[in-house]
Scaffold this motif. Structure first.
Motif, mmCIF file in Angstrom:
data_model
loop_
_atom_site.group_PDB
_atom_site.id
_atom_site.type_symbol
_atom_site.label_atom_id
_atom_site.label_comp_id
_atom_site.label_asym_id
_atom_site.label_seq_id
_atom_site.Cartn_x
_atom_site.Cartn_y
_atom_site.Cartn_z
ATOM 1 N N TYR A 155 17.922 -4.093 -39.277
ATOM 2 C CA TYR A 155 16.874 -5.041 -39.656
ATOM 3 C C TYR A 155 16.762 -6.203 -38.674
ATOM 4 N N ILE A 156 17.810 -6.485 -37.898
ATOM 5 C CA ILE A 156 17.657 -7.423 -36.779
ATOM 6 C C ILE A 156 16.719 -6.813 -35.740
ATOM 7 N N ILE A 157 16.862 -5.511 -35.509
ATOM 8 C CA ILE A 157 15.934 -4.812 -34.615
ATOM 9 C C ILE A 157 14.504 -4.931 -35.133
ATOM 10 N N ALA A 158 14.338 -4.777 -36.453
ATOM 11 C CA ALA A 158 13.000 -4.884 -37.043
ATOM 12 C C ALA A 158 12.393 -6.261 -36.786
ATOM 13 N N VAL A 159 13.212 -7.313 -36.915
ATOM 14 C CA VAL A 159 12.722 -8.672 -36.642
ATOM 15 C C VAL A 159 12.329 -8.803 -35.172
ATOM 16 N N GLY A 160 13.150 -8.265 -34.286
ATOM 17 C CA GLY A 160 12.852 -8.345 -32.858
ATOM 18 C C GLY A 160 11.583 -7.622 -32.481
ATOM 19 N N THR A 161 11.376 -6.439 -33.050
ATOM 20 C CA THR A 161 10.161 -5.688 -32.722
ATOM 21 C C THR A 161 8.911 -6.399 -33.225
ATOM 22 N N GLY A 162 9.078 -7.279 -34.216
ATOM 23 C CA GLY A 162 7.930 -8.008 -34.733
ATOM 24 C C GLY A 162 7.239 -8.859 -33.682
ATOM 25 N N GLY A 163 8.011 -9.379 -32.743
ATOM 26 C CA GLY A 163 7.408 -10.199 -31.692
ATOM 27 C C GLY A 163 7.097 -9.445 -30.423
ATOM 28 N N THR A 164 7.633 -8.235 -30.275
ATOM 29 C CA THR A 164 7.380 -7.468 -29.052
ATOM 30 C C THR A 164 6.207 -6.511 -29.205
ATOM 31 N N LYS A 165 6.128 -5.810 -30.333
ATOM 32 C CA LYS A 165 5.122 -4.757 -30.483
ATOM 33 C C LYS A 165 3.685 -5.259 -30.351
ATOM 34 N N PRO A 166 3.256 -6.305 -31.089
ATOM 35 C CA PRO A 166 1.839 -6.671 -30.996
ATOM 36 C C PRO A 166 1.499 -7.388 -29.697
ATOM 37 N N ASN A 167 2.496 -7.996 -29.054
ATOM 38 C CA ASN A 167 2.206 -8.844 -27.903
ATOM 39 C C ASN A 167 2.275 -8.107 -26.575
ATOM 40 N N ILE A 168 3.121 -7.088 -26.481
ATOM 41 C CA ILE A 168 3.249 -6.398 -25.203
ATOM 42 C C ILE A 168 2.009 -5.569 -24.908
ATOM 43 N N SER A 169 1.467 -4.869 -25.912
ATOM 44 C CA SER A 169 0.255 -4.075 -25.678
ATOM 45 C C SER A 169 -0.949 -4.974 -25.427
ATOM 46 N N THR A 170 -1.024 -6.099 -26.153
ATOM 47 C CA THR A 170 -2.126 -7.035 -25.957
ATOM 48 C C THR A 170 -2.034 -7.687 -24.583
ATOM 49 N N MET A 171 -0.823 -8.026 -24.150
ATOM 50 C CA MET A 171 -0.647 -8.565 -22.801
ATOM 51 C C MET A 171 -1.112 -7.572 -21.752
#
Length: 600
Positions: A155-171
């Motif tokens: 679930y720490i991984i889940a928290v981390g992916t929360g900030g990476t998934k939507p922003n990396i593709s949009t970037m």
């Protein structure tokens, strides 16, 4: 504004409002495009290898190492995946409102890496997992500490992916200026190639990493993706000088809530017939704030009440037409988001029940090699990779000749085709399961650990169809929700994709536990989903999912019928155009001000 800067300095600056990390305009020739995207795509390819290195074989680890049953392990996997897909909504909000995509991404990557390190530790130390079962029976349950530490890492991984998934593709999409024709054409293919490179990393995890986990050890099988994630973060950092950035534009959710509250508070007022009487700022005022003006559209007209001029001018009583239109554009995508959740429920079976089925089948390839059941998920990605390339390079150019649409077919048509394929997937899975159960009864192999004389590759069609379906559904969702979101809400738009995946996987968790409980209660001990799959009735469950998918498709058709695409002119940065062309004809300005085009 970008046009003015270009004229003043004689340089070719971007026109879409992108800046560098210090907020300065960026040169088109030195930033963005595929040069910058190569670092972003490189990160994502390795990160997907890391994520699916955990997710692909998670149900096997929970059953073999933590000794969980079929229903409990499947629920735990889908619950975790549901949280993984939900957290991006929070990450997108933080990026759009406060930190920006780059900073949100870096902080989240550090959290992600921490979770991977903790998870690797949990599978490596003997004290942090229960002993192996003696002959697959009388298994010692995992202690609360062992289970807690493992799921803490997850679930720490889940928290981390929360900030990476939507922003990396949009970037990645931000690296292409849609006001420059060549870059706009490249942007149309971006999400197809984005998915292609993701699949390369995913296929590696589905094959090589899964094999290592099953045959070498979980410590190495988790250690490789952890090291890979660290490497991918360094790759991303190396590309920092080349990135184009969009500045945070305030909380998009707050702006949307202001519109809804203002409209409700003025529900008794009549909207004027002339949209020009509604409250709006000038193009120049938007230019000063670095934002784009959006012109009035007739859809969701109730929200127009928020822009009716009254004596009260506070933000929760009076909103601009642009703010209202931004809210409309986000709200009109909600029905599409909801009706595209069901495919995630279907695909969730591929990482849970489909793999559990594989453990009951003959996995031999030659005399000395057995394929790990989770390796079958590689075929999802292999067929998706093949179909994405075929779609982009063959189907789109062919269909484009007749439709004149740059994408070949519309995004909603692409989604519809994918939803139909998902119905076929569950129908196929139902028929295959009927065959598997008939072989079990025919040979009287009804024990919990009995292996049937039936090749595991009988499951291949449903995995292959899942890959083809993802080409239509997942790629189209990424493209649609990014493309149709307002400029200041792109991360939130992208998070719609992850929210739909989250809802679908949570729904899968709800269905599997509810169906298992109800059917077991009504049929004594012979429910549809038992730990012993050889006496279960997964065929009934798959038929049930096929029916739900068909009902969902009909709902999607209704939602698609009323969906209206944004015209590019609505989102256009007409700031620079109007400043440069103050003497433009009234006909030209009228064409710019058209807000919507009907859904083809």
């Amino acid at each position: 504004m970008g046009v003015l800067l270009s004229e003043e300095k004689g340089e070719d600056y971007t026109e879409d409002g992108t800046v560098d990390l210090k907020g300065r305009p960026v040169l088109r020739s030195k930033t963005g495009r595929w040069k910058a995207c190569s670092f972003i795509v490189g990160y994502e390819m390795v990160e997907r290898m890391a994520y699916y290195g955990i997710a692909s074989n998670l149900v096997v680890y929970l059953t073999k190492e933590l000794h969980e049953g079929t229903v409990k392990s499947s629920k735990n996997v889908t619950n975790w995946v549901g949280v993984v897909w939900f957290m991006p909504a929070i990450g997108a909000y933080i990026a759009d409102a406060y930190l920006g995509r780059y900073s949100t991404f870096l902080i989240s990557s550090a959290i992600y890496l921490l979770g991977m390190c903790l998870l690797t530790l949990a599978v490596s130390l003997p004290a942090l997992k229960p002993p192996q079962c003696p002959q697959d029976k009388d298994c010692q349950k995992a202690t609360s500490l062992q289970v807690g530490l493992f799921f803490l890492g997850l679930y720490i991984i889940a928290v981390g992916t929360g900030g990476t998934k939507p922003n990396i593709s949009t970037m990645g999409a931000d690296q292409f200026d849609k006001f420059e024709p060549k870059e706009k054409a490249q942007k149309i293919s971006f999400f197809n190639w984005w998915v292609t490179f993701i699949l390369i990393g995913t296929i590696f995890s589905n094959t090589v990493l899964v094999y290592i986990q099953d045959n070498v050890g979980w410590a190495l099988g988790y250690g490789i993706p952890t090291g890979g994630l660290l490497f991918s973060i360094l790759v991303f950092l190396f590309g920092t000088p080349f990135y184009r950035h969009k500045s945070p534009s305030g909380s998009p959710l707050t702006r949307m809530l202001q519109v809804i509250v203002a409209a409700v508070r003025k529900w008794k007022l009549e909207v004027p017939d002339d949209p020009k009487e509604l409250y709006e700022l000038t193009v120049e005022e938007y230019a000063i704030n670095g934002r784009n003006r959006i012109y009035h559209s007739p859809s969701l007209s109730f929200l127009d009440k928020a822009a009716i001029k009254t004596k009260q001018t506070q933000p929760w009583m009076l909103c601009t037409v642009t703010q209202v239109e931004e809210t409309k554009q986000m709200m009109k995508m909600v029905p599409i988001m909801v009706t595209t959740c069901m495919p995630s429920t279907v695909i969730a079976q591929a990482n849970t029940l489909f793999i559990k089925q594989g453990t009951t089948l003959d996995r031999s390839i030659g005399p000395n090699f057995k394929i790990p059941p989770a390796c079958l998920t590689a075929f999802i990605n292999i067929f998706m990779l093949l179909s994405v390339v075929t779609y982009d390079r063959v189907l789109v150019p062919l269909v484009r000749r007749y439709t004149k649409n740059p994408r070949g077919i519309t995004l909603l048509q692409r989604l519809g085709i994918g939803l139909v394929i998902h119905i076929v997937i569950m129908t196929t899975a139902c028929l295959v399961e009927k065959k598997r159960l008939s072989v079990a009864r025919q040979h009287n192999l009804l024990g919990h650990h009995d292996i049937l004389p039936l090749s595991i590759f009988i499951l291949l069609p449903q995995f292959a169809l899942a890959g083809i379906a993802d080409t239509f559904v997942d790629v189209a969702k990424l493209d649609l929700f990014y493309d149709q979101a307002p400029e200041g809400m792109k991360s939130l738009g992208t998070s719609y994709v992850f929210i739909s995946w989250s809802i679908g996987t949570f729904f899968s968790s709800f269905l599997i536990s509810t169906v298992a409980d109800l059917t077991k209660r009504n049929n004594g001990q012979k429910g549809w989903i038992l730990d012993n799959l050889n006496v279960s009735h997964l065929d009934y469950y798959y038929a049930f999912l096929a029916i739900l998918s068909a009902i969902n498709f009909l709902c999607f058709l209704v939602a698609a019928k009323f969906f209206v695409y944004n015209n590019d002119a609505t989102q256009a940065s007409i700031i620079g155009f109007e400043m440069k062309n103050n003497n433009a004809s009234s006909h030209d300005k009228m064409e710019l001000n058209q807000s919507n085009t009907p859904n083809p």
